[in-house]
Scaffold this active site. Structure first.
Site, PDB file in Angstrom:
ATOM      1  N   TYR A 160      42.915  41.037  35.541  1.00  0.00           N
ATOM      2  CA  TYR A 160      42.882  39.590  35.347  1.00  0.00           C
ATOM      3  C   TYR A 160      44.270  38.963  35.256  1.00  0.00           C
ATOM      4  CZ  TYR A 160      37.859  39.349  34.668  1.00  0.00           C
ATOM      5  OH  TYR A 160      36.505  39.377  34.856  1.00  0.00           O
ATOM      6  N   LYS A 208      37.696  53.974  34.372  1.00  0.00           N
ATOM      7  CA  LYS A 208      37.545  54.734  35.614  1.00  0.00           C
ATOM      8  C   LYS A 208      38.850  55.513  35.788  1.00  0.00           C
ATOM      9  CE  LYS A 208      35.202  55.697  39.433  1.00  0.00           C
ATOM     10  NZ  LYS A 208      33.933  56.453  39.446  1.00  0.00           N
ATOM     11  N   ASP A 241      30.936  53.936  36.037  1.00  0.00           N
ATOM     12  CA  ASP A 241      29.743  54.072  36.890  1.00  0.00           C
ATOM     13  C   ASP A 241      28.589  54.733  36.135  1.00  0.00           C
ATOM     14  OD1 ASP A 241      31.318  56.349  36.856  1.00  0.00           O
ATOM     15  OD2 ASP A 241      31.074  56.834  38.988  1.00  0.00           O
ATOM     16  N   ASP A 267      33.830  42.960  31.711  1.00  0.00           N
ATOM     17  CA  ASP A 267      33.177  41.795  32.325  1.00  0.00           C
ATOM     18  C   ASP A 267      31.837  42.217  32.926  1.00  0.00           C
ATOM     19  OD1 ASP A 267      32.870  39.204  33.490  1.00  0.00           O
ATOM     20  OD2 ASP A 267      33.531  40.057  35.397  1.00  0.00           O
ATOM     21  N   ASP A 271      27.622  41.737  31.330  1.00  0.00           N
ATOM     22  CA  ASP A 271      26.550  41.001  32.023  1.00  0.00           C
ATOM     23  C   ASP A 271      25.309  41.886  32.134  1.00  0.00           C
ATOM     24  OD1 ASP A 271      27.799  38.572  32.380  1.00  0.00           O
ATOM     25  OD2 ASP A 271      27.613  38.549  34.559  1.00  0.00           O
TER      26      ASP A 271
HETATM   27  C1  IPM Z   1      33.207  36.047  31.631  1.00  0.00           C
HETATM   28  C2  IPM Z   1      33.262  35.344  32.948  1.00  0.00           C
HETATM   29  C3  IPM Z   1      34.720  35.115  33.305  1.00  0.00           C
HETATM   30  C4  IPM Z   1      35.366  36.465  33.460  1.00  0.00           C
HETATM   31  C5  IPM Z   1      34.959  34.247  34.554  1.00  0.00           C
HETATM   32  C6  IPM Z   1      34.321  32.909  34.406  1.00  0.00           C
HETATM   33  C7  IPM Z   1      36.415  34.128  34.865  1.00  0.00           C
HETATM   34  O1  IPM Z   1      32.600  36.068  33.924  1.00  0.00           O
HETATM   35  O2  IPM Z   1      33.671  35.470  30.644  1.00  0.00           O
HETATM   36  O3  IPM Z   1      32.677  37.150  31.585  1.00  0.00           O
HETATM   37  O4  IPM Z   1      35.348  37.052  34.540  1.00  0.00           O
HETATM   38  O5  IPM Z   1      35.903  36.937  32.472  1.00  0.00           O
HETATM   39 MG    MG Z   2      31.598  37.776  33.203  1.00  0.00          MG
END
Ligand code: IPM
Ligand code: MG
Length: 370
Positions: A160, A208, A241, A267, A271
């Protein structure tokens, strides 16, 4: 080749910048109990951001009404962090907006759209860097399965930090990934301290490192070093993975407790975890540094929902969970507990579509319970 020389030159600049970043990394932690007034900045964001933030603001004002009246808490709406304004000015966060942000102690923030391609950096990434919000904390729980996970994602480095600064040469593109000793040590400490304070017996490092040998190798090594100060906690390390597979393995997944990961893997895995809990609309996210902290929904601005006219059906529970984390962070434990228990009990179902309740109806029901 001129392009090659230019790329090498800019690589040097990037490395020098990172060295300066490291030099400024260690800071004193702010003590909220010593502050007369804690200022909470409220940022709408864009897409479904203003919809969920309107309800989050209502709930917050109800929860903190006495402290707001007494002046020990100040709520400060911050305008101008929307995609229209950012695109018009061509900057990720306009300087006057950043100035208002810095005048707050903590922030509750709606999602902000990240344009794909181009040069503009995600507002989230800019904020995390500018305020040095190095720990991204994301709890996920599935009580019926005995799952109570907390993810500690490094939030300022990895892919990032230079994600908008890669180089394109004829026929190829190169991006950079950065892992520092100090940056890794502080996220590892934060995760292990959390585990110790909360009676967790296991921390799982996820990288990884078999492929990203320098960066993830360093991350793993330093996390193990830090772990030596926490002998009561079991530590293991995994590759991303197989960990992605583990999370959908019902026989195994409830054995994990605390995850410690570099930025990009964090990240992705969070999710996945949020989806297992009931959807990305259900998980809160804290971005914590030594001085500032920002709390937000784990999901994005959902521009598609707005295009389809479904904005009012956005699920506010993710931002409300983040709100509870904010209250905890500033030491307002009883308000945090009231909100958490109301969230657990609220019977209204929001699906993000017309078959579910609206965002406002959910907040109305929640405020009844409060
Ligand atoms: C998160 C989001 C952000 C990230 C995006 C919006 C830049 O996906 O906070 O997880 O990738 O960190
Ligand atoms: Mg995210």
């Amino acid at each position: 080749m001129r392009e090659l020389d230019m790329a090498c030159e800019s690589f040097r600049t990037l490395l020098e910048e990172q060295m300066r970043r490291i030099a400024g990394m260690e800071q004193e932690k702010v003590d909220f109990s010593a502050k007369e007034t804690v200022t909470i900045g409220l940022i709408d964001g864009d897409g479904i951001g203003p919809v969920i933030m309107e309800q989050a603001g209502r709930v917050l004002r109800q929860l903190l009404s006495e402290e707001i009246a007494a002046g020990t808490i100040a709520l400060r709406p911050i305008q101008g962090l929307c995609i229209e304004n950012r695109m018009a000015l061509g900057v990720s966060i306009p300087a006057p907006v950043l100035e208002q942000i810095r005048a707050c102690d903590v922030l509750l923030k709606g999602p902000t759209t990240t344009p794909m391609g181009g040069k503009m950096e995600s507002a989230n990434v800019t904020l995390r860097r500018e305020l040095d919000l190095y720990a991204n904390v994301r709890p996920v729980s599935i009580p019926e399965e005995g799952i109570d996970w907390v993810f500690y994602r490094e939030n300022t480095e990895g892919e990032y930090v230079l994600g908008s600064r890669g180089v394109a040469l004829p026929g190829m593109a190169v991006d950079f990934k950065v892992t520092t000793d100090l940056g890794t040590r502080r996220i590892a400490r934060t995760a292990f301290d959390y585990a110790r304070r909360n009676g967790k017996s296991r921390v799982s490092i996820v990288t990884k490192a078999n492929i990203m040998k320098k960066t993830d190798g360093k991350f793993t090594e330093i996390c193990h070093q830090v772990a030596q100060d926490y002998p009561e906690i079991t530590v293991d390390d995994w590759y991303i993975d197989i960990m992605a597979a583990n999370l959908v393995n019902p026989g195994l997944r409830n054995q994990f407790q605390v995850f410690l990961l570099p930025n990009l893997y964090g990240d992705i895995l969070t999710d996945e975890a949020a989806q297992l809990q009931g959807g990305v609309g259900t998980a809160g996210s804290a971005n914590v540094g030594d001085r500032f902290a920002m709390f937000e929904a784990i999901h994005g601005s959902a521009p598609r929902m707005i295009q389809e006219g479904l904005g009012e059906f956005a699920n506010p529970s993710s931002i409300l969970r983040a709100e509870a984390m904010l209250l905890r962070h500033i030491g307002r434990m009883s308000a945090a507990q009231r909100l958490e228990s109301a969230l657990a009990r609220c019977p209204v179902r929001v699906t993000g579509g017309r078959d579910g309740a609206t965002c406002r109806a959910y907040a109305d029901a929640l405020m009844e319970i409060l």
